[in-house]
Design an enzyme around this catalytic site. Structure first.
Site, PDB file in Angstrom:
ATOM      1  N   GLY A   7       0.812  -1.221   0.000  1.00  0.00           N
ATOM      2  CA  GLY A   7       0.000   0.000   0.000  1.00  0.00           C
ATOM      3  C   GLY A   7       0.845   1.271   0.000  1.00  0.00           C
ATOM      4  N   HIS A   8       1.905   1.289   0.808  1.00  0.00           N
ATOM      5  CA  HIS A   8       2.779   2.469   0.857  1.00  0.00           C
ATOM      6  C   HIS A   8       3.428   2.703  -0.511  1.00  0.00           C
ATOM      7  CE1 HIS A   8       5.602   5.371   2.337  1.00  0.00           C
ATOM      8  NE2 HIS A   8       6.632   4.582   2.162  1.00  0.00           N
ATOM      9  N   ASP A  30       9.679  -9.371  -2.711  1.00  0.00           N
ATOM     10  CA  ASP A  30       9.851 -10.811  -2.493  1.00  0.00           C
ATOM     11  C   ASP A  30       8.540 -11.559  -2.645  1.00  0.00           C
ATOM     12  OD1 ASP A  30      12.520 -10.530  -2.307  1.00  0.00           O
ATOM     13  OD2 ASP A  30      12.588 -10.496  -0.113  1.00  0.00           O
ATOM     14  N   GLY A  59       6.974   0.434   4.557  1.00  0.00           N
ATOM     15  CA  GLY A  59       6.494   1.210   5.705  1.00  0.00           C
ATOM     16  C   GLY A  59       7.252   0.951   6.994  1.00  0.00           C
ATOM     17  N   HIS A 126       8.946  24.977  12.187  1.00  0.00           N
ATOM     18  CA  HIS A 126      10.325  25.459  12.007  1.00  0.00           C
ATOM     19  C   HIS A 126      11.339  24.741  12.918  1.00  0.00           C
ATOM     20  CE1 HIS A 126      10.245  27.528  15.883  1.00  0.00           C
ATOM     21  NE2 HIS A 126       8.956  27.652  15.622  1.00  0.00           N
ATOM     22  N   HIS A 135       9.101   7.658  10.792  1.00  0.00           N
ATOM     23  CA  HIS A 135       7.819   7.727  10.073  1.00  0.00           C
ATOM     24  C   HIS A 135       6.876   8.639  10.842  1.00  0.00           C
ATOM     25  CE1 HIS A 135       4.094   5.381   8.353  1.00  0.00           C
ATOM     26  NE2 HIS A 135       4.026   6.671   8.140  1.00  0.00           N
TER      27      HIS A 135
HETATM   28  C1  COA Z   1       0.124   2.296  19.811  1.00  0.00           C
HETATM   29  C2  COA Z   1      -0.097   1.040  19.004  1.00  0.00           C
HETATM   30  C3  COA Z   1       1.137   0.802  18.112  1.00  0.00           C
HETATM   31  C4  COA Z   1      -0.224  -0.068  20.045  1.00  0.00           C
HETATM   32  O1  COA Z   1      -0.458  -1.267  19.392  1.00  0.00           O
HETATM   33  P1  COA Z   1      -0.288  -2.629  20.249  1.00  0.00           P
HETATM   34  O2  COA Z   1       1.122  -2.708  20.743  1.00  0.00           O
HETATM   35  O3  COA Z   1      -0.780  -3.734  19.395  1.00  0.00           O
HETATM   36  O4  COA Z   1      -1.171  -2.369  21.532  1.00  0.00           O
HETATM   37  P2  COA Z   1      -2.657  -2.889  21.859  1.00  0.00           P
HETATM   38  O5  COA Z   1      -3.562  -2.694  20.692  1.00  0.00           O
HETATM   39  O6  COA Z   1      -2.508  -4.229  22.475  1.00  0.00           O
HETATM   40  O7  COA Z   1      -3.112  -1.834  22.984  1.00  0.00           O
HETATM   41  C5  COA Z   1      -2.584  -1.847  24.302  1.00  0.00           C
HETATM   42  C6  COA Z   1      -3.424  -0.880  25.141  1.00  0.00           C
HETATM   43  O8  COA Z   1      -3.190   0.460  24.683  1.00  0.00           O
HETATM   44  C7  COA Z   1      -4.417   1.064  24.241  1.00  0.00           C
HETATM   45  N1  COA Z   1      -4.119   1.819  23.012  1.00  0.00           N
HETATM   46  C8  COA Z   1      -3.560   1.337  21.894  1.00  0.00           C
HETATM   47  N2  COA Z   1      -3.400   2.326  20.992  1.00  0.00           N
HETATM   48  C9  COA Z   1      -3.889   3.444  21.571  1.00  0.00           C
HETATM   49  C10 COA Z   1      -3.998   4.774  21.124  1.00  0.00           C
HETATM   50  N3  COA Z   1      -3.560   5.134  19.921  1.00  0.00           N
HETATM   51  N4  COA Z   1      -4.522   5.687  21.965  1.00  0.00           N
HETATM   52  C11 COA Z   1      -4.961   5.326  23.208  1.00  0.00           C
HETATM   53  N5  COA Z   1      -4.874   4.060  23.699  1.00  0.00           N
HETATM   54  C12 COA Z   1      -4.338   3.134  22.870  1.00  0.00           C
HETATM   55  C13 COA Z   1      -5.354  -0.095  23.952  1.00  0.00           C
HETATM   56  O9  COA Z   1      -6.707   0.311  24.082  1.00  0.00           O
HETATM   57  C14 COA Z   1      -4.933  -1.082  25.031  1.00  0.00           C
HETATM   58  O10 COA Z   1      -5.478  -0.697  26.254  1.00  0.00           O
HETATM   59  P3  COA Z   1      -6.032  -1.790  27.314  1.00  0.00           P
HETATM   60  O11 COA Z   1      -4.807  -2.622  27.679  1.00  0.00           O
HETATM   61  O12 COA Z   1      -6.560  -0.962  28.427  1.00  0.00           O
HETATM   62  O13 COA Z   1      -7.053  -2.584  26.570  1.00  0.00           O
HETATM   63  C15 COA Z   1      -1.354   1.123  18.094  1.00  0.00           C
HETATM   64  O14 COA Z   1      -2.556   1.021  18.833  1.00  0.00           O
HETATM   65  C16 COA Z   1      -1.418   2.433  17.316  1.00  0.00           C
HETATM   66  O15 COA Z   1      -1.971   3.450  17.753  1.00  0.00           O
HETATM   67  N6  COA Z   1      -0.795   2.394  16.110  1.00  0.00           N
HETATM   68  C17 COA Z   1      -0.729   3.522  15.222  1.00  0.00           C
HETATM   69  C18 COA Z   1      -1.257   3.102  13.854  1.00  0.00           C
HETATM   70  C19 COA Z   1      -1.106   4.193  12.853  1.00  0.00           C
HETATM   71  O16 COA Z   1      -1.189   5.375  13.165  1.00  0.00           O
HETATM   72  N7  COA Z   1      -0.843   3.815  11.610  1.00  0.00           N
HETATM   73  C20 COA Z   1      -0.576   4.760  10.559  1.00  0.00           C
HETATM   74  C21 COA Z   1      -0.056   4.026   9.353  1.00  0.00           C
HETATM   75  S1  COA Z   1       0.331   5.117   8.056  1.00  0.00           S
END
Ligand code: COA
Length: 197
Positions: A7-8, A30, A59, A126, A135
């Site tokens: 996708g990226h 790959d 990504g 700035h 990223h």
């Molecule tokens: C932060 C992140 C990486 C954590 O993923 P993970 O390691 O799989 O963690 P989990 O989904 O198991 O979440 C763990 C806890 O954190 C909380 N949590 C996860 N992401 C959160 C967020 N963004 N804001 C607030 N709480 C969050 C979950 O609700 C969970 O809480 P709980 O234990 O009380 O149920 C993921 O949730 C996230 O926000 N990724 C960003 C994705 C993104 O922006 N992608 C862009 C691509 S271009």
């Protein structure tokens, strides 16, 4: 040559086409089965195309770093992709292998390292220093004089206030608000942002 075809890569490919600098754009991945791109061969075939310009459209920060490093060590030419509909100050420097996507604004005297993704609709104000293989996900707002360490990833819609330092290999959850320096590696989420892992 574009390394990666997920996708990226679709977004990077469209920026490369808009820039109109290359006669052919060829993909190596790959996973040879792809219903969107024709894949020329596995990534290891890069060595047969070393006269080409390369872009690594992967990504994952760690995997992108791995292939950019291999290409640099092979003497390949690594390009950067800057979307024509982004606003980037003349005083900004952008390292090889980085992409700046549509709708991004990067203001005066900021530095973007090698192999970074400055994703759709971000703002970087700035005097920021965004180190290599970072990223910044879509819609993130980074205020002035912020430093972000190598390999860190800010999730979609993160807000960072000014004068903050974030260390290397930090993951910030989508929608987080960063009000204090982050000194340790790990995963941080929420408003205000707190460490969860
Ligand atoms: C932060 C992140 C990486 C954590 O993923 P993970 O390691 O799989 O963690 P989990 O989904 O198991 O979440 C763990 C806890 O954190 C909380 N949590 C996860 N992401 C959160 C967020 N963004 N804001 C607030 N709480 C969050 C979950 O609700 C969970 O809480 P709980 O234990 O009380 O149920 C993921 O949730 C996230 O926000 N990724 C960003 C994705 C993104 O922006 N992608 C862009 C691509 S271009």
């Amino acid at each position: 040559m574009i390394i990666g075809a997920g996708g990226h890569a679709k977004v990077c490919y469209e920026i490369a086409k808009l820039l109109n600098c290359w006669r052919n754009i060829i993909f190596l991945d790959d996973c040879l089965e792809n219903n969107y791109f024709h894949i020329q061969g596995p990534i290891s075939n890069y060595k047969y195309f070393l006269e080409s310009d390369f872009f690594v459209a992967i990504g994952s920060n760690e995997i992108r770093k791995k292939f950019i490093t291999i290409l640099e060590e092979s003497g390949a030419s690594l390009i950067k992709l800057v979307h024509p509909q982004s606003i980037v100050s003349d005083s900004v420097s952008i390292g090889a292998g980085s992409v700046v996507m549509g709708g991004v604004v990067i203001n005066a005297c900021s530095k973007i390292g090698r192999g970074c993704i400055i994703n759709t609709g971000c703002t970087i104000d700035h005097d920021c220093n965004i180190k290599d293989f970072v990223h910044i996900s879509p819609g993130t707002n980074v205020s002035g004089s912020v430093q972000i360490g190598c390999l860190s990833w800010l999730g979609t819609g993160t807000t960072v206030i000014n004068n903050i330092e974030i260390s290397e290999k930090v993951i910030i959850g989508a929608g987080s608000v960063i009000l204090k320096n982050i000194k340790d590696q790990g995963t941080y989420v929420g408003h205000p942002c707190k460490k969860i892992k």
